[in-house]
Design a protein around this motif. Structure first.
Motif, PDB file in Angstrom:
ATOM      1  N   SER A 150       0.842  -1.180   0.000  1.00 51.64           N
ATOM      2  CA  SER A 150       0.000   0.000   0.000  1.00 51.64           C
ATOM      3  C   SER A 150       0.885   1.241   0.000  1.00 51.64           C
ATOM      4  CB  SER A 150      -0.977  -0.006   1.193  1.00 51.64           C
ATOM      5  OG  SER A 150      -1.987   0.968   1.002  1.00 51.64           O
ATOM      6  N   TRP A 151       0.302   2.349   0.476  1.00 59.58           N
ATOM      7  CA  TRP A 151       0.991   3.634   0.402  1.00 59.58           C
ATOM      8  C   TRP A 151       0.841   4.393   1.720  1.00 59.58           C
ATOM      9  CZ3 TRP A 151       3.613   4.591  -4.111  1.00 59.58           C
ATOM     10  CH2 TRP A 151       3.259   3.811  -5.213  1.00 59.58           C
ATOM     11  N   GLY A 152       1.859   5.190   2.024  1.00 61.63           N
ATOM     12  CA  GLY A 152       1.783   6.126   3.129  1.00 61.63           C
ATOM     13  C   GLY A 152       2.046   7.531   2.613  1.00 61.63           C
ATOM     14  N   PHE A 153       1.407   8.518   3.208  1.00 57.60           N
ATOM     15  CA  PHE A 153       1.554   9.903   2.769  1.00 57.60           C
ATOM     16  C   PHE A 153       1.934  10.767   3.967  1.00 57.60           C
ATOM     17  CE2 PHE A 153      -2.004   8.091   0.174  1.00 57.60           C
ATOM     18  CZ  PHE A 153      -1.252   7.868  -0.979  1.00 57.60           C
ATOM     19  N   ASN A 154       3.138  11.307   3.948  1.00 56.48           N
ATOM     20  CA  ASN A 154       3.603  12.230   4.981  1.00 56.48           C
ATOM     21  C   ASN A 154       3.397  13.655   4.485  1.00 56.48           C
ATOM     22  OD1 ASN A 154       4.555  10.353   6.925  1.00 56.48           O
ATOM     23  ND2 ASN A 154       6.456  10.064   5.775  1.00 56.48           N
ATOM     24  N   TYR A 155       2.467  14.370   5.119  1.00 51.98           N
ATOM     25  CA  TYR A 155       2.230  15.767   4.775  1.00 51.98           C
ATOM     26  C   TYR A 155       3.195  16.616   5.595  1.00 51.98           C
ATOM     27  CZ  TYR A 155      -2.182  13.973   2.844  1.00 51.98           C
ATOM     28  OH  TYR A 155      -3.133  13.276   2.143  1.00 51.98           O
ATOM     29  N   ILE A 156       4.238  17.092   4.963  1.00 48.38           N
ATOM     30  CA  ILE A 156       5.264  17.864   5.670  1.00 48.38           C
ATOM     31  C   ILE A 156       4.780  19.306   5.729  1.00 48.38           C
ATOM     32  CG2 ILE A 156       7.727  18.421   5.760  1.00 48.38           C
ATOM     33  CD1 ILE A 156       8.204  15.941   4.017  1.00 48.38           C
ATOM     34  N   LYS A 158       2.996  22.630   8.397  1.00 52.52           N
ATOM     35  CA  LYS A 158       2.667  23.209   9.703  1.00 52.52           C
ATOM     36  C   LYS A 158       1.136  23.258   9.803  1.00 52.52           C
ATOM     37  CE  LYS A 158       5.232  26.928   9.221  1.00 52.52           C
ATOM     38  NZ  LYS A 158       5.916  28.209   9.521  1.00 52.52           N
ATOM     39  N   VAL A 159       0.587  22.488  10.709  1.00 61.48           N
ATOM     40  CA  VAL A 159      -0.865  22.365  10.831  1.00 61.48           C
ATOM     41  C   VAL A 159      -1.342  23.307  11.926  1.00 61.48           C
ATOM     42  CG1 VAL A 159      -2.778  20.778  11.249  1.00 61.48           C
ATOM     43  CG2 VAL A 159      -0.711  19.963  10.085  1.00 61.48           C
ATOM     44  N   ASP A 160      -2.397  24.072  11.625  1.00 64.06           N
ATOM     45  CA  ASP A 160      -2.949  25.003  12.611  1.00 64.06           C
ATOM     46  C   ASP A 160      -3.374  24.264  13.875  1.00 64.06           C
ATOM     47  OD1 ASP A 160      -2.562  27.026  10.821  1.00 64.06           O
ATOM     48  OD2 ASP A 160      -4.640  27.079  10.108  1.00 64.06           O
ATOM     49  N   GLY A 161      -2.990  24.820  15.028  1.00 65.14           N
ATOM     50  CA  GLY A 161      -3.349  24.211  16.304  1.00 65.14           C
ATOM     51  C   GLY A 161      -2.380  23.159  16.774  1.00 65.14           C
ATOM     52  N   GLN A 162      -1.392  22.817  15.937  1.00 63.07           N
ATOM     53  CA  GLN A 162      -0.398  21.814  16.307  1.00 63.07           C
ATOM     54  C   GLN A 162       0.893  22.515  16.710  1.00 63.07           C
ATOM     55  OE1 GLN A 162       0.475  19.056  13.185  1.00 63.07           O
ATOM     56  NE2 GLN A 162       2.088  18.006  14.301  1.00 63.07           N
ATOM     57  N   PRO A 163       1.520  22.127  17.827  1.00 62.92           N
ATOM     58  CA  PRO A 163       2.759  22.777  18.241  1.00 62.92           C
ATOM     59  C   PRO A 163       3.837  22.659  17.171  1.00 62.92           C
ATOM     60  CG  PRO A 163       1.908  21.353  19.984  1.00 62.92           C
ATOM     61  CD  PRO A 163       1.096  21.069  18.757  1.00 62.92           C
ATOM     62  N   ALA A 164       4.631  23.716  17.051  1.00 57.42           N
ATOM     63  CA  ALA A 164       5.705  23.701  16.062  1.00 57.42           C
ATOM     64  C   ALA A 164       6.780  22.696  16.468  1.00 57.42           C
ATOM     65  CB  ALA A 164       6.307  25.088  15.917  1.00 57.42           C
ATOM     66  N   ALA A 165       7.341  22.050  15.468  1.00 59.08           N
ATOM     67  CA  ALA A 165       8.404  21.077  15.723  1.00 59.08           C
ATOM     68  C   ALA A 165       9.738  21.791  15.875  1.00 59.08           C
ATOM     69  CB  ALA A 165       8.462  20.066  14.588  1.00 59.08           C
ATOM     70  N   GLY A 166      10.730  21.086  16.347  1.00 57.43           N
ATOM     71  CA  GLY A 166      12.059  21.650  16.504  1.00 57.43           C
ATOM     72  C   GLY A 166      12.749  21.861  15.170  1.00 57.43           C
ATOM     73  N   PRO A 167      13.939  22.423  15.192  1.00 56.66           N
ATOM     74  CA  PRO A 167      14.646  22.708  13.940  1.00 56.66           C
ATOM     75  C   PRO A 167      15.174  21.460  13.241  1.00 56.66           C
ATOM     76  CG  PRO A 167      16.026  23.245  15.831  1.00 56.66           C
ATOM     77  CD  PRO A 167      14.675  22.892  16.380  1.00 56.66           C
ATOM     78  N   GLY A 189       5.482  20.127  12.020  1.00 58.63           N
ATOM     79  CA  GLY A 189       5.253  18.905  12.792  1.00 58.63           C
ATOM     80  C   GLY A 189       4.711  17.787  11.936  1.00 58.63           C
ATOM     81  N   GLY A 190       3.867  18.150  10.975  1.00 52.89           N
ATOM     82  CA  GLY A 190       3.382  17.206   9.993  1.00 52.89           C
ATOM     83  C   GLY A 190       2.288  16.268  10.484  1.00 52.89           C
ATOM     84  N   VAL A 191       1.569  15.721   9.532  1.00 53.50           N
ATOM     85  CA  VAL A 191       0.575  14.684   9.773  1.00 53.50           C
ATOM     86  C   VAL A 191       0.752  13.631   8.688  1.00 53.50           C
ATOM     87  CG1 VAL A 191      -1.135  16.141  10.919  1.00 53.50           C
ATOM     88  CG2 VAL A 191      -1.136  15.978   8.419  1.00 53.50           C
ATOM     89  N   TYR A 192       0.149  12.484   8.887  1.00 53.01           N
ATOM     90  CA  TYR A 192       0.325  11.406   7.923  1.00 53.01           C
ATOM     91  C   TYR A 192      -0.975  10.634   7.743  1.00 53.01           C
ATOM     92  CZ  TYR A 192       0.305   8.088  11.822  1.00 53.01           C
ATOM     93  OH  TYR A 192      -0.080   7.342  12.907  1.00 53.01           O
ATOM     94  N   ASP A 193      -1.005   9.888   6.652  1.00 52.88           N
ATOM     95  CA  ASP A 193      -2.080   8.919   6.415  1.00 52.88           C
ATOM     96  C   ASP A 193      -1.422   7.701   5.793  1.00 52.88           C
ATOM     97  OD1 ASP A 193      -4.529   7.758   6.342  1.00 52.88           O
ATOM     98  OD2 ASP A 193      -5.360   9.017   4.743  1.00 52.88           O
ATOM     99  N   GLY A 302       2.976  13.724  13.192  1.00 54.34           N
ATOM    100  CA  GLY A 302       4.308  13.207  12.919  1.00 54.34           C
ATOM    101  C   GLY A 302       4.353  12.529  11.558  1.00 54.34           C
ATOM    102  N   TYR A 303       5.226  11.541  11.411  1.00 60.66           N
ATOM    103  CA  TYR A 303       5.437  10.916  10.105  1.00 60.66           C
ATOM    104  C   TYR A 303       5.639   9.413  10.256  1.00 60.66           C
ATOM    105  CZ  TYR A 303       6.576  15.803   9.167  1.00 60.66           C
ATOM    106  OH  TYR A 303       6.533  17.161   9.101  1.00 60.66           O
ATOM    107  N   VAL A 304       5.271   8.693   9.206  1.00 58.51           N
ATOM    108  CA  VAL A 304       5.631   7.277   9.139  1.00 58.51           C
ATOM    109  C   VAL A 304       7.036   7.197   8.558  1.00 58.51           C
ATOM    110  CG1 VAL A 304       3.249   6.522   8.886  1.00 58.51           C
ATOM    111  CG2 VAL A 304       4.581   7.036   6.841  1.00 58.51           C
ATOM    112  N   PRO A 305       7.804   6.147   8.847  1.00 61.53           N
ATOM    113  CA  PRO A 305       9.170   6.039   8.308  1.00 61.53           C
ATOM    114  C   PRO A 305       9.183   6.120   6.788  1.00 61.53           C
ATOM    115  CG  PRO A 305       8.825   4.436  10.048  1.00 61.53           C
ATOM    116  CD  PRO A 305       7.488   5.051   9.781  1.00 61.53           C
ATOM    117  N   ALA A 306      10.064   6.964   6.282  1.00 60.51           N
ATOM    118  CA  ALA A 306      10.090   7.216   4.838  1.00 60.51           C
ATOM    119  C   ALA A 306      10.611   6.031   4.051  1.00 60.51           C
ATOM    120  CB  ALA A 306      10.931   8.453   4.536  1.00 60.51           C
ATOM    121  N   GLY A 307      11.511   5.249   4.646  1.00 63.92           N
ATOM    122  CA  GLY A 307      12.007   4.103   3.894  1.00 63.92           C
ATOM    123  C   GLY A 307      13.486   3.888   4.064  1.00 63.92           C
ATOM    124  N   ILE A 308      14.073   3.255   3.045  1.00 64.54           N
ATOM    125  CA  ILE A 308      15.489   2.915   3.066  1.00 64.54           C
ATOM    126  C   ILE A 308      16.309   4.142   2.699  1.00 64.54           C
ATOM    127  CG2 ILE A 308      17.255   1.435   2.035  1.00 64.54           C
ATOM    128  CD1 ILE A 308      15.054  -0.628   1.524  1.00 64.54           C
TER     129      ILE A 308
END
Length: 322
Positions: A150-156, A158-167, A189-193, A302-308
């Motif tokens: 299947s597939w995973g999608f990492n939306y990189i 900044k989502v409103d209402g979500q704390p900012a991630a570190g550098p 911070g990102g979100v994923y599906d 957050g994110y799912v692992p991108a891969g190799i």
């Protein structure tokens, strides 16, 4: 002078001009095959484009078919002409003049195919360079992760209402080379599906997870794999790219039509390859941002692992090419 002799002498100027005429016709047909608007010609099996970049691909497809059609008609016309006008009959039993080592004709056979291939190569290289061109800062970056099955999608993002991630870039995205990481939004911070073969789109029941995109805004796809080679193909985008473990492919599109479209893996990747389906839902930018919030509310932050990850030699080789 005999009638036959005068007839032969009258044909000579035409025979001398024939190679020039054929060369000019083939070059003109091939060169003009890719220089029109795609809407003025049938799509020849291609779906309606839904991105700003797709018409370029469709025009190349149509132009190639137009050049091939003209070339085919000319070649078959010459074959039929020679069959009918040089056939043996009861009143015409003599052996026709045999032509050997005719330099103009041999040059024609050599030069014309080279010109046709060169013209097609030019248009292909020009369009490929344009399609793979990357902007300095795309409006959105999505890491597409292919895996069996299947597939995973990492939306990189900044989502409103979500704390900012570190550098620092999250470890889940370490497989992506630094030259693409530098274009990630700061504090994203990102979100994923992520889907499984049994996932279905809730609106229409189509199989596979759903990738959401905003209409009218440029999106960069960063393609990574967790196992074997896959291929990311959104059918009405009219282009696809391989998703390769240990190597990152990237391209950008700007969707210009709302709707839900079909996507699939276009690389035979194993026993359940046919189940690696997904959907692409193009919506307004406001609805897109709302969808990101919905993913965050469901806990998919957050994110799912991108891969190799790429090997160091591959990373260094690409750095030298920058």
């Amino acid at each position: 002078m005999s009638p036959n002799g005068s007839d032969r002498s009258s044909r000579r100027p035409m025979r001398r001009k024939l190679p020039q005429v054929l060369t000019a016709g083939l070059v003109l047909a091939t060169a003009s095959g890719c220089s029109y608007n795609w809407e003025d010609f049938p799509r020849l099996g291609m779906p309606t484009p839904v991105t700003e970049e797709a018409p370029r691909i469709l025009s190349l497809w149509q132009g190639s078919w137009a050049a091939a059609l003209v070339t085919g008609v000319l070649v078959w016309g010459l074959i039929l002409w020679s069959v009918f006008f040089h056939r043996r009959s009861r009143t015409k039993v003599e052996v026709p003049p045999q032509t050997r080592y005719n330099m103009p004709i041999e040059a024609l056979y050599t030069v014309v195919p080279l010109i046709i291939v060169s013209v097609l190569f030019y248009f292909t290289a020009r369009d490929e360079s344009k399609l793979l061109e990357l902007s300095d800062k795309p409006a959105h970056t999505i890491n597409v992760v292919g895996f069996q099955w299947s597939w995973g999608f990492n939306y990189i993002e900044k989502v409103d209402g979500q704390p900012a991630a570190g550098p620092e870039v999250p470890k889940e995205l370490n497989a992506i080379p630094d030259k693409f990481q530098k274009d990630f939004p700061e504090g994203a911070g990102g979100v994923y599906d992520v889907g499984i073969p049994g996932t279905r789109n809730p609106q229409n029941g189509n199989p596979g997870p759903t990738l959401w995109l905003p209409k009218g805004e440029k999106v960069r796809f960063v393609l990574t794999s967790r196992d074997v080679i896959h291929s990311f193909w959104v059918v009405p985008f009219l282009m696809k790219q391989d998703v390769i473990p240990g190597h990152t492919n990237v391209f950008e599109v700007t969707p210009n039509r709302e709707g839900t479209f079909m996507g699939k893996c276009a690389e035979l990747c194993g026993v359940d390859h046919s189940r690696m389906l997904f959907n692409v839902k193009v919506v307004s930018p406001e609805r897109y941002q709302q969808h990101l919030k919905e993913l965050a509310e469901k806990g998919q932050t957050g994110y799912v692992p991108a891969g190799i990850a790429q090997t160091d030699p591959a990373r260094n080789a690409e750095k030298n090419q920058l």
